[in-house]
Design an enzyme around this catalytic site. Structure first.
Site, PDB file in Angstrom:
ATOM      1  N   TYR A  32      18.008  39.465 -39.625  1.00  0.00           N
ATOM      2  CA  TYR A  32      17.539  40.327 -39.758  1.00  0.00           C
ATOM      3  C   TYR A  32      17.327  41.624 -41.324  1.00  0.00           C
ATOM      4  CZ  TYR A  32      19.175  45.718 -38.581  1.00  0.00           C
ATOM      5  OH  TYR A  32      18.808  47.150 -38.795  1.00  0.00           O
ATOM      6  N   SER A  86      17.350  49.283 -43.480  1.00  0.00           N
ATOM      7  CA  SER A  86      19.177  49.002 -43.259  1.00  0.00           C
ATOM      8  C   SER A  86      19.741  49.149 -44.505  1.00  0.00           C
ATOM      9  CB  SER A  86      19.241  47.964 -42.157  1.00  0.00           C
ATOM     10  OG  SER A  86      20.865  47.843 -42.009  1.00  0.00           O
TER      11      SER A  86
END
Length: 245
Positions: A141, A128
């Protein structure tokens, strides 16, 4: 093109979004595709797995190899995200995020390596842009995706000499069902969507199919000299410096 004729691919989290686009693209180019996620996938050969249990990885890999006879491509796409400040996150929540996003991909790679080594296979991890930067309330995350990027490089260094390449793709804002639902939850979805477009130099958000195109190229023999890299797919957003006002 049928770059994956007679090859077998395992795509985790392949029932929707980016994973579904990857699975469809691999299949369209000749691959036998298995998807793995919680619940059933009616489009591909599907195996139900709880990725919060890292011990499930070895059994998943062996089931795919047993049913198909080989594994040529592993795509670690399954993941999770929680929006919570670090001081408000419990240790259990932190560990679940790290397990799903980092530990289980590690265990899948570990289990798949003998099969990938036998055929000169490829691993593509879905990281990501939040492994490179951060949005608010995404401590776990961001940490897990940064770790996945680091794991990608380490696996490439150790196993590319054996013929197993490993790369990562770091998507930015992609029009998945989850993200589109988030936009629709805004008081003014049209204005919010337009604002998202303005923060991207290309003037829009991305599609799952655009991510899939890069993933499939990285998994193919056309990318045979590419390993240990993190490829950003974000419409130029991470390259854009902010201006006041």
């Amino acid at each position: 093109m049928e770059r994956f004729r007679n090859k077998v691919a395992l795509v985790t989290g392949g029932r929707s979004g980016i994973g579904r686009a990857i699975a469809r693209r691999l299949e369209s180019e000749g691959a036998k595709v298995f998807t793995a996620q919680r619940g059933k996938d009616d489009e591909f050969e599907s195996i139900s797995v709880d990725f919060a249990d890292p011990s499930s990885a070895a059994a998943l890999v062996e089931e795919v190899a047993g049913r198909a006879g080989r594994i040529d491509v592993l795509v670690n796409n399954a993941g999770m995200m929680q929006e919570v400040l670090a001081e408000d996150m419990s240790l259990e929540e932190w560990e679940r995020n790290i397990t799903v996003n980092l530990t289980t991909p590690f265990m899948l790679i570990k289990a798949a390596l003998p099969h990938l080594r036998a055929v000169g296979g490829s691993i593509v991890n879905i990281g990501s842009t939040e492994g490179l930067g951060s949005n608010p309330k995404h401590a776990a995350y961001c940490a897990s995706k940064a770790g996945l990027h680091g794991l990608t490089r380490a696996i490439a260094i150790d196993h590319s000499p054996e013929g197993v390449r490993c790369n990562a793709v770091a998507p930015g804002w992609i029009d998945t069902d989850l993200n589109m639902d988030f936009i629709e939850s805004m008081p003014d979805p049209t204005s919010f969507k337009a604002g998202l477009g303005r923060i991207h130099p290309v003037g829009r958000t991305g599609t799952p199919e655009e991510v899939a195109s890069l993933v499939v190229w990285l998994a193919s023999e056309e990318a045979g000299f590419v390993t240990g890299q993190v490829w950003t797919v974000d419409g130029g957003r991470m390259s854009k410096l902010s201006l006041p006002g």
